[in-house]
Design an enzyme around this catalytic site. Structure first.
Site, PDB file in Angstrom:
ATOM      1  N   PHE A  58       9.865   2.170   0.264  1.00  0.00           N
ATOM      2  CA  PHE A  58      11.163   1.474   0.398  1.00  0.00           C
ATOM      3  C   PHE A  58      12.031   1.668  -0.847  1.00  0.00           C
ATOM      4  O   PHE A  58      13.228   1.924  -0.742  1.00  0.00           O
ATOM      5  CB  PHE A  58      10.923  -0.015   0.646  1.00  0.00           C
ATOM      6  CG  PHE A  58      10.460  -0.286   2.043  1.00  0.00           C
ATOM      7  CD1 PHE A  58      11.360  -0.312   3.094  1.00  0.00           C
ATOM      8  CD2 PHE A  58       9.116  -0.510   2.311  1.00  0.00           C
ATOM      9  CE1 PHE A  58      10.932  -0.558   4.390  1.00  0.00           C
ATOM     10  CE2 PHE A  58       8.681  -0.758   3.597  1.00  0.00           C
ATOM     11  CZ  PHE A  58       9.584  -0.782   4.642  1.00  0.00           C
ATOM     12  N   GLU A  67      -0.827 -12.678  10.316  1.00  0.00           N
ATOM     13  CA  GLU A  67      -0.391 -11.777  11.394  1.00  0.00           C
ATOM     14  C   GLU A  67      -1.591 -11.126  12.078  1.00  0.00           C
ATOM     15  O   GLU A  67      -1.656 -11.065  13.311  1.00  0.00           O
ATOM     16  CB  GLU A  67       0.564 -10.718  10.813  1.00  0.00           C
ATOM     17  CG  GLU A  67       1.905 -11.345  10.473  1.00  0.00           C
ATOM     18  CD  GLU A  67       2.822 -10.482   9.603  1.00  0.00           C
ATOM     19  OE1 GLU A  67       3.965 -10.900   9.405  1.00  0.00           O
ATOM     20  OE2 GLU A  67       2.400  -9.419   9.120  1.00  0.00           O
ATOM     21  N   ALA A 123       9.634  -5.626   0.769  1.00  0.00           N
ATOM     22  CA  ALA A 123      10.465  -4.441   0.968  1.00  0.00           C
ATOM     23  C   ALA A 123      11.907  -4.669   0.513  1.00  0.00           C
ATOM     24  O   ALA A 123      12.520  -3.794  -0.115  1.00  0.00           O
ATOM     25  CB  ALA A 123      10.422  -4.054   2.441  1.00  0.00           C
TER      26      ALA A 123
HETATM   27  C1  LIG Z   1       0.412  -4.901   5.735  1.00  0.00           C
HETATM   28  C2  LIG Z   1       1.700  -5.156   4.977  1.00  0.00           C
HETATM   29  C3  LIG Z   1       2.682  -5.943   5.544  1.00  0.00           C
HETATM   30  C4  LIG Z   1       3.871  -6.165   4.863  1.00  0.00           C
HETATM   31  N1  LIG Z   1       4.839  -6.934   5.454  1.00  0.00           N
HETATM   32  C5  LIG Z   1       6.019  -7.085   4.845  1.00  0.00           C
HETATM   33  C6  LIG Z   1       7.081  -7.783   5.485  1.00  0.00           C
HETATM   34  O1  LIG Z   1       6.909  -8.292   6.603  1.00  0.00           O
HETATM   35  N2  LIG Z   1       8.265  -7.874   4.844  1.00  0.00           N
HETATM   36  C7  LIG Z   1       8.462  -7.309   3.605  1.00  0.00           C
HETATM   37  O2  LIG Z   1       9.583  -7.388   3.078  1.00  0.00           O
HETATM   38  N3  LIG Z   1       7.486  -6.666   2.972  1.00  0.00           N
HETATM   39  C8  LIG Z   1       6.280  -6.518   3.555  1.00  0.00           C
HETATM   40  N4  LIG Z   1       5.268  -5.852   2.928  1.00  0.00           N
HETATM   41  C9  LIG Z   1       5.470  -5.405   1.533  1.00  0.00           C
HETATM   42  C10 LIG Z   1       6.311  -4.142   1.462  1.00  0.00           C
HETATM   43  O3  LIG Z   1       5.840  -3.184   2.370  1.00  0.00           O
HETATM   44  C11 LIG Z   1       6.273  -3.627   0.038  1.00  0.00           C
HETATM   45  O4  LIG Z   1       6.751  -4.624  -0.825  1.00  0.00           O
HETATM   46  C12 LIG Z   1       7.127  -2.374  -0.120  1.00  0.00           C
HETATM   47  O5  LIG Z   1       6.590  -1.339   0.669  1.00  0.00           O
HETATM   48  C13 LIG Z   1       7.195  -1.958  -1.578  1.00  0.00           C
HETATM   49  O6  LIG Z   1       7.957  -0.795  -1.673  1.00  0.00           O
HETATM   50  P1  LIG Z   1       7.645   0.271  -2.796  1.00  0.00           P
HETATM   51  O7  LIG Z   1       8.721   1.308  -2.718  1.00  0.00           O
HETATM   52  O8  LIG Z   1       7.411  -0.406  -4.097  1.00  0.00           O
HETATM   53  O9  LIG Z   1       6.239   0.890  -2.415  1.00  0.00           O
HETATM   54  P2  LIG Z   1       5.717   1.566  -1.030  1.00  0.00           P
HETATM   55  O10 LIG Z   1       6.661   1.306   0.075  1.00  0.00           O
HETATM   56  O11 LIG Z   1       4.331   1.142  -0.921  1.00  0.00           O
HETATM   57  O12 LIG Z   1       5.798   3.107  -1.387  1.00  0.00           O
HETATM   58  C14 LIG Z   1       5.003   3.693  -2.385  1.00  0.00           C
HETATM   59  C15 LIG Z   1       4.941   5.186  -2.117  1.00  0.00           C
HETATM   60  O13 LIG Z   1       4.413   5.819  -3.266  1.00  0.00           O
HETATM   61  C16 LIG Z   1       3.501   6.814  -2.859  1.00  0.00           C
HETATM   62  N5  LIG Z   1       2.556   7.011  -3.961  1.00  0.00           N
HETATM   63  C17 LIG Z   1       1.732   6.098  -4.509  1.00  0.00           C
HETATM   64  N6  LIG Z   1       1.041   6.641  -5.513  1.00  0.00           N
HETATM   65  C18 LIG Z   1       1.421   7.937  -5.601  1.00  0.00           C
HETATM   66  C19 LIG Z   1       1.045   9.012  -6.449  1.00  0.00           C
HETATM   67  N7  LIG Z   1       0.139   8.874  -7.408  1.00  0.00           N
HETATM   68  N8  LIG Z   1       1.632  10.215  -6.250  1.00  0.00           N
HETATM   69  C20 LIG Z   1       2.554  10.386  -5.265  1.00  0.00           C
HETATM   70  N9  LIG Z   1       2.943   9.387  -4.442  1.00  0.00           N
HETATM   71  C21 LIG Z   1       2.391   8.188  -4.614  1.00  0.00           C
HETATM   72  C22 LIG Z   1       2.852   6.236  -1.612  1.00  0.00           C
HETATM   73  O14 LIG Z   1       2.274   7.252  -0.813  1.00  0.00           O
HETATM   74  C23 LIG Z   1       4.038   5.539  -0.950  1.00  0.00           C
HETATM   75  O15 LIG Z   1       4.709   6.386  -0.058  1.00  0.00           O
HETATM   76  C24 LIG Z   1       4.076  -5.609   3.577  1.00  0.00           C
HETATM   77  C25 LIG Z   1       3.074  -4.797   3.010  1.00  0.00           C
HETATM   78  C26 LIG Z   1       1.901  -4.567   3.707  1.00  0.00           C
HETATM   79  C27 LIG Z   1       0.840  -3.688   3.095  1.00  0.00           C
END
Ligand SMILES: Cc1cc2nc3c(=O)[nH]c(=O)nc-3n(C[C@H](O)[C@H](O)[C@H](O)COP(=O)(O)OP(=O)(O)OC[C@H]3O[C@@H](n4cnc5c(N)ncnc54)[C@H](O)[C@@H]3O)c2cc1C
Length: 425
Positions: free
Chosen positions: A17, A174, A319
């Site tokens: 995200f 959930e 997210a």
């Molecule tokens: C089961 C579940 C349900 C959720 N429900 C909700 C909800 O209802 N509402 C809400 O707002 N939030 C929800 N969340 C939380 C939300 O999904 C996260 O807060 C959000 O995805 C964080 O975004 P981000 O960009 O920090 O990381 P992410 O979206 O997790 O993206 C991280 C990316 O980095 C990549 N990555 C990681 N390490 C490496 C590496 N070493 N090299 C290359 N790529 C790498 C991964 O592959 C991934 O694509 C939920 C999370 C989970 C697990």
């Protein structure tokens, strides 16, 4: 890889995200962007539990990053695993030995589940973070019913029909609600030797209430709604052990062949790459403008960062927060390129917390306004359909939900990629 165009090179690690939002918000800026992810898809994690519980297919909640950015000639997509940062030489280091030079680096690598120092529980209690996790959980749930159908020993059969979920946050709630609906719904008609309505779904929480991040009345509502669905809730019960046979809590052993972990997360290794301070969950304590300490050219956003900013509490790992941070970083990069390097503190705006309880009820905490029940479920559904990518996905997900809502039948009940494949004679 080296930069030959001369344009300012923004390297984004993570197409989740936060990372994708930075790329989107930099459209038209005088930069060249490289986005690196270890997976080839962007994943809509909020609906992962629906894949795990056989409501949706994997392709309905994930999309190839390359395809999402196909019209952006300024963006290069790389499938690679980042393993470190050489900040002295401004290079991102990759697992295959390669390196990507950057002018600005954005680390948006998210989090993974954590077992509070008990990694040995991993094989017995899978968590839910990736598509592979979701299909593993779906397989274990469905196989457990299949094995119970053939089990003649009553104790072993009962253990196969006992599902323990550890962690009473939104994901645990959930999973518990949807699994109870799956087991106690029309599934029993398809089996001959077991009654799936006798399945026990047990939600185990160490704290005094489920949904601790929500207002107390919503958490009490969710508790009662889950119990109506047949979920047994154990509060104040820290889990002491998970094995292939069950869970130990309060020195009591619960025989359960399916255990799911929804109790804790730990940020990616970005703090170790930079050697900067992190909190107990390894989240980097970022500066107010979201840059890493002592590294103004490196931003850290989303689940892998932490900063205070919301009613004196840390910005939540959701997210919406990751997207807001991505937007902020893109705006900062644009200003810096115009010569304005003044620090711009990030201000988080909380738009609410949502959790769904089965396929007909939800709770929404907007602060002063709190919504519960069916109306909350409809709002939750519309909000999630809005945030999905692509008209086709929105339509298929909406149709699937309406179908489940009306009939209780789940179409994605497929056991695939087995740990134990059927042996052909
Ligand atoms: C089961 C579940 C349900 C959720 N429900 C909700 C909800 O209802 N509402 C809400 O707002 N939030 C929800 N969340 C939380 C939300 O999904 C996260 O807060 C959000 O995805 C964080 O975004 P981000 O960009 O920090 O990381 P992410 O979206 O997790 O993206 C991280 C990316 O980095 C990549 N990555 C990681 N390490 C490496 C590496 N070493 N090299 C290359 N790529 C790498 C991964 O592959 C991934 O694509 C939920 C999370 C989970 C697990």
């Amino acid at each position: 890889m080296s930069d030959s165009s001369g344009a300012h090179h923004v390297v984004i690690v993570g197409a989740g995200f936060g990372g994708l939002e930075v790329a989107h918000r930099l459209a038209g800026a005088p930069v060249r962007i490289t986005i690196v992810d270890q997976r080839n898809h962007h994943l809509f994690q909020p609906l992962l539990y629906q894949v795990a519980t056989a409501s949706l297919a994997t392709s309905e909640i994930a999309w190839p990053v390359r395809h999402l950015l196909r019209n952006r000639k300024d963006v290069t997509t790389l499938l690679a695993v980042a393993v470190g940062v050489d900040s002295r030489n401004s290079k991102l280091l990759l697992a295959d030995g390669g390196a990507v030079a950057y002018d600005t680096l954005v680390l948006a690598t998210g989090a993974q589940h954590a077992y509070f120092g008990h990694d040995e529980w991993t094989p017995y209690a899978p968590g839910l973070k990736t598509l592979e996790d979701a299909t593993t959980i779906r397989r274990r749930l469905l196989r457990s019913f299949e094995r119970a159908e053939r089990e003649t020993d009553p104790e072993r059969r009962a253990a196969l029909l006992t599902f323990a979920i550890i962690g009473g946050g939104p994901t645990g709630v959930e999973l518990a609600g949807t699994i109870a609906e799956l087991a106690h719904g029309k599934l029993w008609k398809e089996f001959r030797y077991i009654d799936t309505r006798q399945t026990r779904v047990i939600l185990i929480e160490a704290g005094p209430r489920i949904l601790p991040g929500f207002a107390e009345d919503l958490s009490a509502y969710a508790h009662a709604a889950l119990e109506r669905l047949g979920v047994e809730i154990e509060l104040g019960r820290p889990v002491r052990e998970c094995t292939g046979d069950g869970v130990v809590f309060d020195h009591r052993k619960l025989s359960a062949k399916v255990i799911l972990w929804a109790a804790g997360v730990r940020a990616s290794s970005a703090a170790d790459w930079l050697g900067v301070p992190a909190d107990h969950a390894n989240r980097i304590k970022v500066e107010p403008d979201l840059s890493a300490p002592s590294h103004p050219e490196i931003f850290v956003i989303g689940d892998t960062a932490t900063l205070d900013g919301w009613q004196g509490k840390p910005v939540p790992g959701i997210a919406a927060a990751a997207k807001q941070q991505g937007r902020h970083v893109a705006a900062t990069i644009r200003l810096r390129l115009r010569g304005d390097a003044s620090p711009r503190p990030f201000r988080y705006k909380h738009s609410g917390s949502l959790a769904i309880i089965g396929e007909r009820s939800a709770v929404i905490d907007l602060g002063r306004t709190r919504i519960r029940g069916r109306i909350a479920w409809w709002i939750w559904g519309l909000a999630h359909i809005y945030f999905l990518i692509g008209t086709r996905n929105r339509l298929t997900v909406a149709l699937n939900w309406l179908w489940i809502y009306a009939t209780g039948n789940r179409s994605a009940r497929l056991i695939t990629q087995g740990e134990q494949r059927p042996k052909l004679r």
